[in-house]
Each structure stands twice: as structure tokens, then as C-alpha cells.
Design an enzyme around this catalytic site. Structure first.
Site, mmCIF file in Angstrom:
data_model
loop_
_atom_site.group_PDB
_atom_site.id
_atom_site.type_symbol
_atom_site.label_atom_id
_atom_site.label_comp_id
_atom_site.label_asym_id
_atom_site.label_seq_id
_atom_site.Cartn_x
_atom_site.Cartn_y
_atom_site.Cartn_z
ATOM 1 N N GLU A 1 46.552 47.286 38.249
ATOM 2 C CA GLU A 1 46.003 48.168 37.233
ATOM 3 C C GLU A 1 47.081 49.191 36.894
ATOM 4 O O GLU A 1 47.749 49.690 37.801
ATOM 5 C CB GLU A 1 44.773 48.877 37.826
ATOM 6 C CG GLU A 1 43.818 49.459 36.812
ATOM 7 C CD GLU A 1 42.587 50.043 37.503
ATOM 8 O OE1 GLU A 1 41.540 49.382 37.497
ATOM 9 O OE2 GLU A 1 42.687 51.150 38.052
ATOM 10 N N LYS B 1 35.600 44.954 42.279
ATOM 11 C CA LYS B 1 36.111 45.812 41.206
ATOM 12 C C LYS B 1 36.385 45.012 39.932
ATOM 13 O O LYS B 1 36.320 45.547 38.825
ATOM 14 C CB LYS B 1 37.382 46.533 41.648
ATOM 15 C CG LYS B 1 37.228 47.391 42.894
ATOM 16 C CD LYS B 1 36.133 48.433 42.775
ATOM 17 C CE LYS B 1 35.736 48.971 44.127
ATOM 18 N NZ LYS B 1 34.386 49.492 44.190
ATOM 19 N N ARG C 1 25.237 54.229 45.031
ATOM 20 C CA ARG C 1 24.665 54.920 46.203
ATOM 21 C C ARG C 1 24.691 56.417 45.927
ATOM 22 O O ARG C 1 25.240 56.848 44.926
ATOM 23 C CB ARG C 1 25.535 54.629 47.427
ATOM 24 C CG ARG C 1 27.007 54.944 47.134
ATOM 25 C CD ARG C 1 27.869 54.929 48.361
ATOM 26 N NE ARG C 1 29.288 54.930 48.031
ATOM 27 C CZ ARG C 1 30.008 56.005 47.776
ATOM 28 N NH1 ARG C 1 29.436 57.193 47.760
ATOM 29 N NH2 ARG C 1 31.299 55.922 47.506
ATOM 30 N N HIS D 1 43.972 59.670 47.343
ATOM 31 C CA HIS D 1 42.895 59.068 46.552
ATOM 32 C C HIS D 1 41.513 59.422 47.104
ATOM 33 O O HIS D 1 40.539 58.764 46.786
ATOM 34 C CB HIS D 1 43.024 57.537 46.471
ATOM 35 C CG HIS D 1 44.337 57.097 45.902
ATOM 36 N ND1 HIS D 1 44.664 57.254 44.582
ATOM 37 C CD2 HIS D 1 45.416 56.525 46.479
ATOM 38 C CE1 HIS D 1 45.882 56.785 44.369
ATOM 39 N NE2 HIS D 1 46.358 56.344 45.505
#
Lengths: 496, 177
Positions: free
Chosen positions: A198, A114, A290, A233
Site C-alpha cells: 500500500e 484487509k 468491535r 502505528h
């Protein structure tokens, strides 16, 4: 050409269907638990790759390559989940001379981390959430980041994905504990405990753009999808287009996704994910290199079979479509049918599918792995099926999806079917007033008055018992079938 | 004529069924029920509304019923004055109350046990729990061994109870009679 699908469940069936449309022979792989699964029956050939445990079957690269060799397959489609984002798998497939239907392994490595993904997006000129591009190396956090931290914030695994490996820290006091937890979770889920911080975007909306690249710089975009209805999430309801987005906002996010794709010379299908904050500012979050679970909503509005384009590109190296061929029409919404109990905090449920009736009619698509008699266990993902509805606008798509969910009957285990209908029925959903905290304070309303429903249940039970007792009384009252008696006489005669 | 007392959660319905009459808590209704495939699917007619009801007997004598996707559990006794639910009596079997590991089995097949006797010990979330019998009778079969990881509601022990209440014709144990 022969295509092996390194996956299971609804996505394996999805890929097999397109292959059949393209006259491409298919090979399904299965674990011991999936011996009778639908995907093993739909494929032209099916081959056992190992025991139930995913690490020994669907995640077992050498078993998959061996299966490809045995069946003389020439290409591998990874689906989503399992090895689909694993660069080692992509590389191993290509190294053994097979076509990997996905991005280049280097692209997967870059987006798999990430932090390097954030760096690449920032360099391509995209707006990225503030925060260092460095992982946390240990305690204390304070000394690394000074006092600049503002709470709440998210502690995320650099290897994370599918909503896993994300933890919320509400205050400085709990930060150290949350970091430890996140690290442990990341190690057990991804084998990599690297984490970063974050800021949490309050009341964020999740909006993503579907792209298809030819690996030489050409990028097509297929509009956006909104996936703001999430639990833990993880997405539950997805739609295209995003509701309440101005043409400028739409163009801004699509341009950003396009720019990232062409900077990377992106190959194959991919999704660029963004968060939109309350000031309607978009921030890049990640790329999913993907096919995605929610791809059918894009297919419904664009009329394009994305899997077909993906396979076509892998075979020929060229995209047959041009951007002007892609003109999204109407609105589409997808609902995920899960073996989970929303009343029990989305706890996984298990059981045998004892009765099944799937929906149909205008504007309804069902991508399902269910069959009557199927044993739903806890070995794999809880996603059972997806219902996707298309309508001329968002309101008619909602109505059709409600119809589809009402028709869907799954006996034998609890699912989220009713809960999904309750979301669609709610005022905030209908008015497009949604964000990723939607379910935090969602209060489902009964669809049928409880009194009516319980009376139905009571009467049905009483009548069932009554009818059974009556038919048993009939049997016991010496009700003799003359034909059976005759047959019996014949038999005894023959035997004597 | 027959009387059934049906519990659905906290609600109680007294249902009287006669030749051409159906009373629910004294009010007349025109319900009819038809089994579709012998596999649990029924159509409940209201009388002009056709409601799909998916009905499955449980091992403990209760029923799981699903209407419009909503799962309910019902329990039935014969007569309006009988307040003992079948599952309270739980005559046929002992099931696991939660997911966990069987760490001890204190009985063997053929043993006669008294109501309240401890049959097994199960461990879940690092807690040990004694599973007791709700009735007296003979152990006919053990369905588990020490070390088994079991889900909630799994049949652990079959019991031939001292007395039966023949209300649930779907209960395999009652069919034997």
C-alpha cells in the site's frame, strides 16, 4: 441474562460497570496471572480459565465457552484485542446458543482480511488507497507489479491489526528484505503470512468514525475521532472531534462511514478508519468490528454509553436511539497510560505498583485497571489506564487533561505519563498541527527545570536518611515505653 | 549536625542538616520532609509549596525517587569528602545488569570471594557476559539457578561483605547490625 466478559484489564472493568448500571449480572474470566486483578474483583463472579499464557487462557475459545456454561452465562462480550475480531469465536459463541455482543461472524471475516475489506469499501463507493486487491504471492515483486511502484510504501499483513504487521520499505533495494520480515512477523503474530502493498501517505492524519448498526440496515454515526498521535502505528492520544476539520470534510467522512455500514447491514459497534492526506483527501483503511480503546472520547462528547447501546441491541435487536439524539458537545481527549518508557524507545517496563493516586475533578474520567500492589508483568498489553478529559472546546479539554495527568501518581514503574504531558504542552499539538509522524521529530521539553527537580530529589533523600537515623538513635537510647513494660510484667506474672 | 553528599545523575549536592538549618551547596533553604504512610510517599515542603516525593530504597543502596511523575535515582554518602557512592561499593548484592539467561554459576553459598571474582555468566542477545563481584565477602545466598530467565536489576546473589558503610538505613543488610 448474565454476561461473561472474555477479556481483562481496563476494558473488562469498563464493560462490568455498564452491566452494573443495567442490573445485568457479570462474570469475569481470568488467567493465573490475573487471580487478584481488578476485573476479577469487580465482577459478580470470576472464573479461572487457564494459565498466564494468553493462548491458553484469554485466547482459548473452548475454555471460555466452558466458563460460560459453568456460570450459566447467556451472553459474551469480547472487549477489544484477544478474540474480539476472531470470526471463529463469534461463530462458536452463537453456535452454542449464546448471544455474541459484536458483529456477525461473516462481517468479522470480511473486515479481518484487509484486502477483502478494501474491496468491500471500494464497492460501497469509498475512496481506497491505490493498490491491487491481490496479496503478494512471492518473489520477485517486480514481475507482479511492473515498475509502477513508488516509494516509500507499506508492506502490510492482510490479517494485521492494532498496528502490528506493518513495515515500511523506503526503496526498491530494501523491498525484498522488508517483505521477508513482514511475512515472518505476520506468521508469528497472526499465523498467516499473507501480505500486500500500500502506498505510504506522507504526513497523514488518522481520522475514524464510530458507527452503530442494528444488522438490518439502520446505521447511527457518532461523529469522528482523530488518532494521529501514534508510536509504532499504535495510538497514544485520541480526540473528538478531529481538530481543524471543515463541516464539509466532516460530513464527507461521516457519510462514507455510514454508506459502508449500511451496505454491509452492519450489526453492533464498529469503527471505520480513514487516512487524510495533505490534500485533505480521505482514504478508507480498515474497519474495526468491535469496541475500541478510544471509545470514551465519543462517549464524553455524545453523552451516550456506547457499551450500553451495544448490549441493549444484542438483547433486543433494536437501537433505542435515533440519529437526532446524537448531538456531540464540546471536545474530549484521551491519553493512554502505558507501562512503557518513552526515553528508551517505548520499551515495556515491569514492576510492582507501589503507590497509586488517580486523578479526578470536573471533566475527568479515568478508566483504569491499576491498584496498589499490582504486579505489572510483560505477559499482556502494556495499556494500564486511560485518562479522558472533556471541555467546552479543544483548549479547555487540553488544560483539563494536563491537570489529570499531573495529578496521576504511579509509583513502582516507569510510564509514559510525563511524556503525554509534554505532548499536550507542545505548540504543534496545541495548535492542532498533528499527523501520524508527530512523534518522529518531537522534542519533549522539561516541565520542571532540571536544577529544581534534582535539588528536590537530593534534599528529599538526605532528609529521609537523616530522619531515619534520628528515629533509630531515639530507639537505641533506651527510650522505654512504660505501658509496654507494664504489659510485659503482667505477662511474665501470668506465665509463672 | 550531619553532612550528606547526594548524587543525582551527574549532579552533586552537599547537604548539611542542623537543628534548624538546611544548607544545599552552602545556600540556605527551609525544606522539611514528612513521611505519609511509611510506604515511600513523602511530602517535601519548600516551605510553602508541598511537593509529593515518592521515595524507595534500592537493594544496591541507591534510592529511586519520583517527583511529578519524573523518575530519578539518588545515591548518598556521609560527609562531603567521601566520594565513594554506595552503589559503587554495592556491598550487599549482585544484580543482573541486563535481561537474559543465567547460563553458569561459579560459586556456591558460603564461598568466600574476592573483589573482581567472576560469580555468574549471563547470556543476553547471544552474548555471554561475566558478572563479577564489586567487593570481597561471603556468599550468603544464591537467588538464581542455571537456566533462569531474569530481568534487569534482579537480585542474583547476596553477599556478606568484609566491610560496610552504614549510610543507608533502609538497606536490609545494614538493618541487621
Amino acid at each position: 441474562m448474565k454476561l461473561l466478559i472474555a477479556n481483562r484489564g481496563e476494558i473488562a472493568i469498563r464493560v462490568i460497570r455498564t452491566c452494573r448500571d443495567m442490573n445485568i449480572p457479570t462474570v469475569a474470566v481470568y488467567s493465573e496471572a490475573d487471580r487478584n486483578a481488578l476485573h476479577t474483583r469487580y465482577a459478580d463472579e470470576a472464573i479461572l480459565i487457564g494459565p498466564t499464557r494468553a493462548s491458553e487462557s484469554y485466547l482459548n475459545i473452548s475454555a471460555l465457552l466452558q466458563a460460560a456454561k459453568t456460570t450459566q452465562s447467556t451472553a459474551i462480550h469480547p472487549g477489544y484485542g484477544f478474540l474480539s475480531e476472531n470470526p471463529d469465536f463469534g461463530k462458536a459463541v452463537e453456535d452454542s446458543g449464546l448471544v455474541f455482543i459484536g458483529p456477525r461472524p461473516e462481517t468479522m471475516s470480511l473486515f479481518g482480511n484487509k484486502l477483502t475489506a478494501r474491496k468491500a469499501a471500494r464497492e460501497a463507493g469509498l475512496l481506497v488507497l491505490p493498490g491491487p486487491d491481490q496479496p503478494l504471492s512471492g518473489h520477485p515483486v517486480q514481475s507482479q507489479l511492473g515498475s509502477s511502484l513508488s516509494f516509500p510504501l507499506l508492506v502490510k499483513a492482510t490479517a494485521g491489526g492494532g498496528g502490528k504487521g506493518i513495515r515500511l520499505a523506503r526503496s526498491q533495494d530494501e523491498l525484498a528484505d522488508v517483505i521477508d520480515l513482514a511475512r515472518e512477523e505476520a506468521i508469528s503474530a497472526f499465523g498467516d503470512g499473507t501480505i500486500y502493498l500500500e502506498p505510504l501517505v506522507q504526513k497523514a492524519r488518522h481520522i475514524e468514525v464510530q458507527i452503530l448498526g442494528d444488522g438490518k440496515g439502520q446505521i447511527l454515526t457518532f461523529g469522528e475521532r482523530e488518532c494521529s498521535i501514534q508510536r509504532r502505528h499504535q495510538k497514544l492520544i485520541e480526540e473528538s472531534p478531529a481538530s481543524e476539520l471543515s463541516p464539509e470534510e466532516r460530513s464527507c467522512i461521516i457519510t462514507a462511514a455510514h454508506r459502508l455500514g449500511s451496505t454491509m447491514n452492519y450489526r453492533s459497534l464498529g469503527t471505520v478508519e480513514f487516512l487524510m492526506d495533505q490534500n485533505r483527501q480521505f482514504y478508507f483503511i480498515e474497519v474495526n468490528p468491535r469496541i475500541q480503546v478510544e471509545h470514551p472520547v465519543t462517549e464524553m462528547v455524545s453523552g451516550v454509553d456506547l457499551v450500553q447501546e451495544q448490549i441493549q441491541l444484542a438483547i433486543t435487536g433494536k437501537i433505542d436511539l435515533s440519529q437526532s439524539d446524537i448531538n456531540p458537545q464540546g471536545a474530549a481527549i484521551e491519553a493512554r497510560i502505558l507501562a512503557e518508557d518513552p526515553e528508551a524507545g517505548f520499551m515495556p517496563t515491569v514492576g510492582e505498583i507501589s503507590y497509586l493516586k488517580e486523578p479526578g475533578g470536573p471533566g475527568i474520567r479515568v478508566d483504569s485497571a491499576l491498584y496498589q500492589g499490582m504486579e505489572v508483568g510483560s505477559d499482556y498489553d502494556s495499556l494500564l489506564s486511560k485518562v479522558i478529559a472533556w471541555g467546552e472546546d479543544r483548549q479547555s479539554a487540553i488544560k483539563r487533561l494536563k491537570r489529570g495527568l499531573k495529578e496521576y501518581q504511579i509509583g513502582g514503574l516507569k510510564t509514559d505519563l510525563v511524556f503525554l504531558s509534554q505532548i499536550l504542552e507542545s505548540h504543534p499539538y496545541q495548535t492542532g498541527n498533528i499527523d501520524t509522524t508527530f512523534l518522529d521529530d518531537f522534542e519533549p521539553k522539561e516541565l520542571i527545570p532540571e536544577e529544581t527537580l534534582t535539588r528536590y530529589a537530593a534534599v528529599a533523600t538526605a532528609l529521609h536518611i537523616h530522619n531515619k537515623r534520628k528515629s533509630k538513635e531515639l530507639q537505641d537510647s533506651g527510650d522505654i515505653n512504660p505501658w509496654r513494660q507494664k504489659a510485659w510484667q503482667e505477662q511474665t506474672k501470668a506465665g509463672s | 549536625m550531619a553532612d550528606y553528599r547526594v548524587y543525582v545523575g551527574n549532579r552533586l549536592f552537599d547537604i548539611r542538616i542542623e537543628e534548624d538549618l538546611l544548607l544545599v551547596n552552602g545556600d540556605q533553604f527551609n525544606f522539611d520532609l514528612e513521611s505519609i504512610n511509611g510506604n515511600g510517599l513523602h511530602i517535601l515542603r519548600d516551605p510553602n509549596r508541598n511537593i509529593e516525593a515518592y521515595l524507595q530504597p534500592n537493594q544496591n543502596g541507591s534510592y529511586d525517587i519520583q517527583i511529578d511523575g519524573i523518575h530519578l535515582s539518588t545515591e548518598v554518602v556521609l560527609g562531603f569528602n567521601n566520594s565513594t557512592k554506595i552503589s559503587d561499593k554495592n556491598k550487599g548484592s549482585i544484580t543482573s545488569p541486563m535481561p537474559g539467561v543465567i547460563i553458569d554459576i561459579l560459586v556456591k553459598e558460603g564461598d568466600f570471594i574476592q573483589e573482581g571474582d567472576t560469580i555468574l555468566i549471563q547470556e543476553a542477545m547471544k552474548m555471554q557476559m561475566k558478572i563479577r563481584s564489586a567487593s570481597s565477602g561471603n556468599i550468603t545466598k544464591l537467588h538464581t539457578v542455571i537456566g533462569d530467565q531474569v530481568n534487569k536489576g534482579v537480585l542474583l546473589v547476596s553477599l556478606d561483605p568484609v566491610e560496610n558503610l552504614p549510610v543507608n538505613p533502609d538497606n536490609p543488610q545494614l538493618k541487621r547490625k
